[in-house]
Write a protein that holds these residues in place. Sequence first.
Motif, PDB file in Angstrom:
ATOM      1  N   LYS A  15      16.883   9.752  21.255  1.00  0.00           N
ATOM      2  CA  LYS A  15      17.645  10.934  20.832  1.00  0.00           C
ATOM      3  C   LYS A  15      19.096  10.832  21.299  1.00  0.00           C
ATOM      4  CE  LYS A  15      17.538  16.026  21.098  1.00  0.00           C
ATOM      5  NZ  LYS A  15      18.890  16.126  20.676  1.00  0.00           N
ATOM      6  N   TYR A  16      19.309  10.394  22.524  1.00  0.00           N
ATOM      7  CA  TYR A  16      20.664  10.227  23.057  1.00  0.00           C
ATOM      8  C   TYR A  16      21.460   9.247  22.204  1.00  0.00           C
ATOM      9  CZ  TYR A  16      24.514   8.923  26.100  1.00  0.00           C
ATOM     10  OH  TYR A  16      25.762   8.656  26.596  1.00  0.00           O
ATOM     11  N   LEU A  17      20.843   8.109  21.863  1.00  0.00           N
ATOM     12  CA  LEU A  17      21.540   7.091  21.075  1.00  0.00           C
ATOM     13  C   LEU A  17      21.909   7.603  19.685  1.00  0.00           C
ATOM     14  CD1 LEU A  17      19.483   3.925  22.041  1.00  0.00           C
ATOM     15  CD2 LEU A  17      21.794   4.528  22.799  1.00  0.00           C
ATOM     16  N   ASP A  19      22.162  10.966  18.773  1.00  0.00           N
ATOM     17  CA  ASP A  19      23.086  12.103  18.915  1.00  0.00           C
ATOM     18  C   ASP A  19      24.500  11.675  19.285  1.00  0.00           C
ATOM     19  OD1 ASP A  19      20.941  13.723  18.332  1.00  0.00           O
ATOM     20  OD2 ASP A  19      20.732  14.528  20.367  1.00  0.00           O
ATOM     21  N   ASN A  20      24.626  10.569  20.010  1.00  0.00           N
ATOM     22  CA  ASN A  20      25.942  10.106  20.445  1.00  0.00           C
ATOM     23  C   ASN A  20      26.513   9.005  19.552  1.00  0.00           C
ATOM     24  OD1 ASN A  20      26.718  11.560  23.081  1.00  0.00           O
ATOM     25  ND2 ASN A  20      24.528  11.137  23.269  1.00  0.00           N
ATOM     26  N   ASP A  21      25.933   8.866  18.365  1.00  0.00           N
ATOM     27  CA  ASP A  21      26.482   7.999  17.318  1.00  0.00           C
ATOM     28  C   ASP A  21      26.442   6.510  17.666  1.00  0.00           C
ATOM     29  OD1 ASP A  21      27.323   8.251  14.684  1.00  0.00           O
ATOM     30  OD2 ASP A  21      29.447   8.070  15.218  1.00  0.00           O
ATOM     31  N   PHE A  22      25.472   6.091  18.503  1.00  0.00           N
ATOM     32  CA  PHE A  22      25.313   4.671  18.793  1.00  0.00           C
ATOM     33  C   PHE A  22      24.505   3.978  17.701  1.00  0.00           C
ATOM     34  CE2 PHE A  22      26.290   6.065  23.116  1.00  0.00           C
ATOM     35  CZ  PHE A  22      27.077   5.023  23.586  1.00  0.00           C
ATOM     36  N   THR A  36      30.438   2.274  15.201  1.00  0.00           N
ATOM     37  CA  THR A  36      30.965   3.164  16.244  1.00  0.00           C
ATOM     38  C   THR A  36      30.205   2.977  17.547  1.00  0.00           C
ATOM     39  OG1 THR A  36      29.522   4.918  15.424  1.00  0.00           O
ATOM     40  CG2 THR A  36      31.808   4.948  14.671  1.00  0.00           C
ATOM     41  N   GLY A  37      28.915   2.710  17.445  1.00  0.00           N
ATOM     42  CA  GLY A  37      28.103   2.466  18.634  1.00  0.00           C
ATOM     43  C   GLY A  37      28.495   1.179  19.322  1.00  0.00           C
ATOM     44  N   LYS A  40      31.616   1.689  21.242  1.00  0.00           N
ATOM     45  CA  LYS A  40      31.359   2.427  22.479  1.00  0.00           C
ATOM     46  C   LYS A  40      30.746   1.521  23.542  1.00  0.00           C
ATOM     47  CE  LYS A  40      30.666   7.001  20.491  1.00  0.00           C
ATOM     48  NZ  LYS A  40      29.710   8.104  20.327  1.00  0.00           N
ATOM     49  N   GLN A  44      31.700   0.351  27.696  1.00  0.00           N
ATOM     50  CA  GLN A  44      30.815   0.723  28.797  1.00  0.00           C
ATOM     51  C   GLN A  44      30.908  -0.305  29.917  1.00  0.00           C
ATOM     52  OE1 GLN A  44      28.681   3.518  28.764  1.00  0.00           O
ATOM     53  NE2 GLN A  44      29.794   4.068  26.927  1.00  0.00           N
TER      54      GLN A  44
END
Length: 127
Positions: A15-17, A19-22, A36-37, A40, A44
């Motif tokens: 869900k995190y991946l 929701d955060n557009d990874f 975009t992922g 990002k 990191q």
Amino acid sequence: AGMSPGNGYMYGGKKYLIDNDFVDIDSAGMARIKPTGLAKVDKQTAPTLGGLIAHWSSRLKDPAPQMLEFIARTPGRWVTDSQLAAGIGRKSGNGFWYGGIKALRRNGLILQINKQYQLAKILESLS
């Protein structure tokens, strides 16, 4: 990733991946990294052994966090049952003990041969 499929941590991570557009999930249900992922991820910082040990220790029930921390202090070496028990001040050979070992094994954090334990190779590579 060293996680058991089908548990809350796995679904929370997915869900995190998303929701955060990874990543996107394709029609076959497979996660595919998005441009975009990827951008990002490049920004990191790499995880550290200490950071991952702290992360997992906060999510495991006793005595697994103490076991993991002790085993992590001996990278590349096998730790016997008696060494581990003495190192964390616990008695080995009971349900409480085996519950801790099982949690570490199930989540891919340690290797086990009989009553000897070693940090998983992926974690060991960070030390």
